[in-house]
Motif scaffolding. Structure first.
Motif, PDB file in Angstrom:
ATOM      1  N   TYR A 154       0.835  -1.207   0.000  1.00 57.39           N
ATOM      2  CA  TYR A 154       0.000   0.000   0.000  1.00 57.39           C
ATOM      3  C   TYR A 154       0.866   1.250   0.000  1.00 57.39           C
ATOM      4  O   TYR A 154       2.025   1.239   0.395  1.00 57.39           O
ATOM      5  N   LEU A 155       0.275   2.328  -0.474  1.00 58.90           N
ATOM      6  CA  LEU A 155       0.800   3.689  -0.359  1.00 58.90           C
ATOM      7  C   LEU A 155      -0.279   4.454   0.383  1.00 58.90           C
ATOM      8  O   LEU A 155      -1.351   4.717  -0.145  1.00 58.90           O
ATOM      9  N   GLN A 156       0.001   4.782   1.630  1.00 59.99           N
ATOM     10  CA  GLN A 156      -1.038   5.236   2.555  1.00 59.99           C
ATOM     11  C   GLN A 156      -1.300   6.735   2.465  1.00 59.99           C
ATOM     12  O   GLN A 156      -0.416   7.533   2.150  1.00 59.99           O
ATOM     13  N   ASP A 157      -2.530   7.097   2.780  1.00 63.16           N
ATOM     14  CA  ASP A 157      -2.929   8.497   2.861  1.00 63.16           C
ATOM     15  C   ASP A 157      -2.508   9.039   4.224  1.00 63.16           C
ATOM     16  O   ASP A 157      -3.297   9.113   5.165  1.00 63.16           O
ATOM     17  N   ASP A 158      -1.223   9.381   4.329  1.00 60.38           N
ATOM     18  CA  ASP A 158      -0.691  10.024   5.527  1.00 60.38           C
ATOM     19  C   ASP A 158       0.459  10.923   5.092  1.00 60.38           C
ATOM     20  O   ASP A 158       0.680  11.121   3.891  1.00 60.38           O
ATOM     21  N   THR A 159       1.193  11.461   6.012  1.00 57.69           N
ATOM     22  CA  THR A 159       2.244  12.423   5.666  1.00 57.69           C
ATOM     23  C   THR A 159       3.273  11.823   4.716  1.00 57.69           C
ATOM     24  O   THR A 159       3.627  12.414   3.696  1.00 57.69           O
ATOM     25  N   ALA A 160       3.789  10.628   5.041  1.00 56.03           N
ATOM     26  CA  ALA A 160       4.820  10.010   4.209  1.00 56.03           C
ATOM     27  C   ALA A 160       4.263   9.614   2.849  1.00 56.03           C
ATOM     28  O   ALA A 160       4.928   9.810   1.822  1.00 56.03           O
ATOM     29  N   GLY A 161       3.053   9.046   2.827  1.00 59.59           N
ATOM     30  CA  GLY A 161       2.453   8.661   1.559  1.00 59.59           C
ATOM     31  C   GLY A 161       2.247   9.853   0.645  1.00 59.59           C
ATOM     32  O   GLY A 161       2.545   9.801  -0.565  1.00 59.59           O
ATOM     33  N   ARG A 162       1.756  10.934   1.207  1.00 58.66           N
ATOM     34  CA  ARG A 162       1.549  12.149   0.409  1.00 58.66           C
ATOM     35  C   ARG A 162       2.885  12.725  -0.063  1.00 58.66           C
ATOM     36  O   ARG A 162       2.986  13.243  -1.181  1.00 58.66           O
TER      37      ARG A 162
ATOM     38  N   ARG B 218      -6.779  -3.469  -0.301  1.00 58.37           N
ATOM     39  CA  ARG B 218      -6.234  -2.656   0.780  1.00 58.37           C
ATOM     40  C   ARG B 218      -6.371  -1.170   0.486  1.00 58.37           C
ATOM     41  O   ARG B 218      -6.544  -0.353   1.397  1.00 58.37           O
ATOM     42  N   ALA B 219      -6.310  -0.816  -0.795  1.00 57.75           N
ATOM     43  CA  ALA B 219      -6.377   0.597  -1.182  1.00 57.75           C
ATOM     44  C   ALA B 219      -7.766   1.185  -1.000  1.00 57.75           C
ATOM     45  O   ALA B 219      -7.924   2.410  -0.989  1.00 57.75           O
ATOM     46  N   GLN B 220      -8.780   0.321  -0.833  1.00 57.03           N
ATOM     47  CA  GLN B 220     -10.156   0.813  -0.816  1.00 57.03           C
ATOM     48  C   GLN B 220     -10.852   0.590   0.518  1.00 57.03           C
ATOM     49  O   GLN B 220     -12.079   0.586   0.594  1.00 57.03           O
ATOM     50  N   ARG B 221     -10.059   0.432   1.561  1.00 60.34           N
ATOM     51  CA  ARG B 221     -10.637   0.335   2.906  1.00 60.34           C
ATOM     52  C   ARG B 221      -9.770   1.098   3.887  1.00 60.34           C
ATOM     53  O   ARG B 221      -8.619   1.456   3.602  1.00 60.34           O
ATOM     54  N   GLY B 222     -10.293   1.330   5.077  1.00 61.87           N
ATOM     55  CA  GLY B 222      -9.530   1.984   6.115  1.00 61.87           C
ATOM     56  C   GLY B 222      -8.645   0.993   6.841  1.00 61.87           C
ATOM     57  O   GLY B 222      -8.584  -0.195   6.507  1.00 61.87           O
TER      58      GLY B 222
ATOM     59  N   GLY C   8      -9.299  -2.052  12.556  1.00 60.50           N
ATOM     60  CA  GLY C   8      -9.561  -1.532  13.887  1.00 60.50           C
ATOM     61  C   GLY C   8      -9.911  -0.065  13.934  1.00 60.50           C
ATOM     62  O   GLY C   8     -10.188   0.483  14.997  1.00 60.50           O
ATOM     63  N   LYS C   9      -9.885   0.602  12.773  1.00 59.54           N
ATOM     64  CA  LYS C   9     -10.222   2.019  12.709  1.00 59.54           C
ATOM     65  C   LYS C   9     -11.603   2.192  12.069  1.00 59.54           C
ATOM     66  O   LYS C   9     -12.218   1.249  11.570  1.00 59.54           O
ATOM     67  N   ALA C  10     -12.089   3.430  12.062  1.00 60.55           N
ATOM     68  CA  ALA C  10     -13.390   3.719  11.482  1.00 60.55           C
ATOM     69  C   ALA C  10     -13.376   3.462   9.976  1.00 60.55           C
ATOM     70  O   ALA C  10     -12.334   3.551   9.314  1.00 60.55           O
ATOM     71  N   ALA C  11     -14.546   3.131   9.440  1.00 63.18           N
ATOM     72  CA  ALA C  11     -14.672   2.879   8.003  1.00 63.18           C
ATOM     73  C   ALA C  11     -14.312   4.138   7.216  1.00 63.18           C
ATOM     74  O   ALA C  11     -14.582   5.262   7.641  1.00 63.18           O
ATOM     75  N   SER C  12     -13.670   3.932   6.048  1.00 62.56           N
ATOM     76  CA  SER C  12     -13.265   5.060   5.217  1.00 62.56           C
ATOM     77  C   SER C  12     -13.138   4.583   3.780  1.00 62.56           C
ATOM     78  O   SER C  12     -13.076   3.377   3.528  1.00 62.56           O
ATOM     79  N   PRO C  13     -13.071   5.517   2.817  1.00 62.32           N
ATOM     80  CA  PRO C  13     -12.892   5.104   1.418  1.00 62.32           C
ATOM     81  C   PRO C  13     -11.489   4.620   1.114  1.00 62.32           C
ATOM     82  O   PRO C  13     -11.214   4.189   0.001  1.00 62.32           O
TER      83      PRO C  13
ATOM     84  N   ASN D  93      -7.152   4.561   0.816  1.00 63.45           N
ATOM     85  CA  ASN D  93      -6.115   5.364   0.179  1.00 63.45           C
ATOM     86  C   ASN D  93      -6.478   5.787  -1.236  1.00 63.45           C
ATOM     87  O   ASN D  93      -5.910   6.756  -1.755  1.00 63.45           O
ATOM     88  N   ALA D  94      -7.388   5.070  -1.866  1.00 59.45           N
ATOM     89  CA  ALA D  94      -7.772   5.406  -3.242  1.00 59.45           C
ATOM     90  C   ALA D  94      -8.325   6.823  -3.325  1.00 59.45           C
ATOM     91  O   ALA D  94      -8.175   7.489  -4.360  1.00 59.45           O
TER      92      ALA D  94
END
Length: 460
Positions: free
Chosen positions: A65-73, A99-103, A106-111, A113-114
């Motif tokens: 994965y390439l995550q939606d966080d500081t390092a990924g951005r 993996r790219a389309q879920r949070g 253990g965390k809240a649901a999200s769309p 990294n996509a």
């Protein structure tokens, strides 16, 4: 009937032939000076960003994965910037479709990294295509676990994905292994599978554009992709290892049949005579690996297993924090390790089995691979667990070093890792299940009562 039996025998013979002996594997000659073991996540991160900024020909990345966080951005922005300076760059990023389309677990649901990929493409343009690779129709049945960062003629190889903790942003890191290899033929081989097999397959879809396909509509294409992957190999041209060189063989692993990576792992263990070092982040060994290790111990080969302490597990939750079910996993792995050490206490007492537990403050451990005697090493993203063995799409680099040119680097890496470990002298040095937090005890007892712990170990 005879024809059916003959055909079955022929298939089995063909299967045996695919498991080539280590000495007969085709390899790419690489000078010793071209292989550099990076010392940690900080150096890995800096090297990755520097290489991206100076790319002249291509940037091809494969990671879970390439995550939606500081390092990924930061990494994604760097690739967009490189594309803007040189629009002719060949760029493609491959991540797991599910993996790219879920949070996060253990965390809240999200769309997932996509959403980041779409937002950046909408804002900065279509210069960085990001592809989702669906190894199976459901994530728990298998993920895209290929690793490799190809930038021009270089390969950055690590089991790390791209996010804050892997790239040591802020106050935490997740330790992995990191190697930079400068070799055109090797870079072409790793890049070729991404572009030749993955990018052109109808099951592999863009994640940086909308609308995105539904997984259900891809089921037939996913079956086709699995068939292709099951017979795929990294394309390389045979070469002989000369003075001052090592031979590197890129390996692909997928499924429980004709799995080249798995076959080489077993051969590597079984051919070790003096010392074998095994790195694994989660102690949940597949049966074939466990039996092969036991065979080495019976032949009085020294086996060192380096594994993360439960507190260094990705899913560890401090007893002071609110408990979530996923937090039982580190305790399940520790229970596995305690049983293994109890069975092999005699080998531990004799000094044949050396189990080292890694921990460092609040950081986590994600090392994988093998060192066999002084002439073979395996770099891999495989966690050496049943999931990697049977379900996930994996890869690795087998390094044959007959002249010992990389021995110093391997020992230096090993020394840095062991500086953060403690040796298990007795299985009772590990916590007993009766000392675990009450919610963990309940979960483990329930799993054991229904024998679900065995099933769980096969998919984790």
């Amino acid at each position: 009937m005879r024809s059916i039996l003959a055909a079955a025998v022929q298939r089995l013979r063909g299967r045996r032939q695919t498991a080539t002996r280590l000495e007969g594997l085709t390899c790419i000659p690489v000078t010793v000076e071209s292989v550099v073991n990076l010392e940690g996540p900080g150096e890995f991160s800096a090297t990755l960003l520097e290489r991206i900024a100076n790319a002249r020909e291509r940037i091809l990345i494969s990671a879970l994965y390439l995550q939606d966080d500081t390092a990924g951005r930061e990494v994604l922005a760097a690739i967009y910037a490189a594309s803007a300076v040189r629009p002719e760059l060949q760029i493609a990023i491959f991540v797991d479709w599910h993996r790219a389309q879920r949070g996060l677990v253990g965390k809240a649901a999200s769309p997932g990294n996509a959403a980041l990929y779409v937002e950046m493409a909408r804002r900065l343009g279509p210069g960085v295509p990001i592809y989702g690779v669906p190894v199976q129709s459901r994530e728990w049945m298998g993920v895209m676990h290929l690793k490799g960062f190809v930038i021009d003629d270089a390969l950055l190889y690590s089991g790390a994905s791209i996010n804050d903790v892997y790239l040591q942003r802020f106050d935490r890191y997740r330790l992995d292994r990191y190697h930079l290899i400068e070799n055109r033929a090797l870079a072409d081989s790793i890049a070729g599978l991404m572009t030749r097999i993955l990018q052109t397959n109808t099951a592999v879809r863009r994640l940086d554009v909308e609308p995105q396909a539904k997984t259900g509509s891809l089921r037939g294409a996913i079956v086709g992709l699995r068939r292709v992957l099951a017979r795929s190999r990294y394309a390389i041209t045979a070469g002989s290892v000369g003075n001052g060189e090592v031979g590197i063989t890129p390996l692909l692993g997928f499924g429980h049949r004709d799995n080249q990576l798995n076959a080489v792992i077993l051969q590597l263990i079984k051919r070790t005579e003096r010392r074998l070092v095994v790195f694994t982040p989660y102690f949940n060994l597949p049966g074939p690996i466990r039996r092969a290790l036991e065979g080495r111990l019976r032949r009085r080969c020294r086996v060192t297993i380096i594994v993360g302490d439960k507190t260094a597990n990705d899913f560890y939750i401090s007893p002071e924090d609110p408990f979530k079910t996923i937090g039982a996993l580190p305790y399940l792995y520790e229970s596995n390790l305690r049983r293994f050490c109890k069975i092999h206490q005699g080998d531990i007492d004799e000094g044949l089995l050396d189990v080292q537990l890694w921990s460092h403050e609040h950081h986590s451990f994600h090392l994988k691979g093998l060192l066999s005697d002084d002439d073979y090493a395996l770099l891999t993203g495989s966690n050496l667990n049943p999931r990697a063995w049977r379900l996930d799409l994996e890869n690795g680099l087998l390094i044959h070093d007959p002249q010992g040119g990389l021995h110093g680097q391997h020992q230096a890496e090993l020394g840095r890792i062991l500086a953060r470990t403690r040796r298990l002298d007795h299985h009772t040095a590990l916590d007993d299940t009766g000392t675990y937090p009450v919610p963990v005890q309940r979960i483990l007892k329930r799993l054991a009562r229904t024998r679900a712990d065995r099933l769980l170990n096969q998919v984790l």
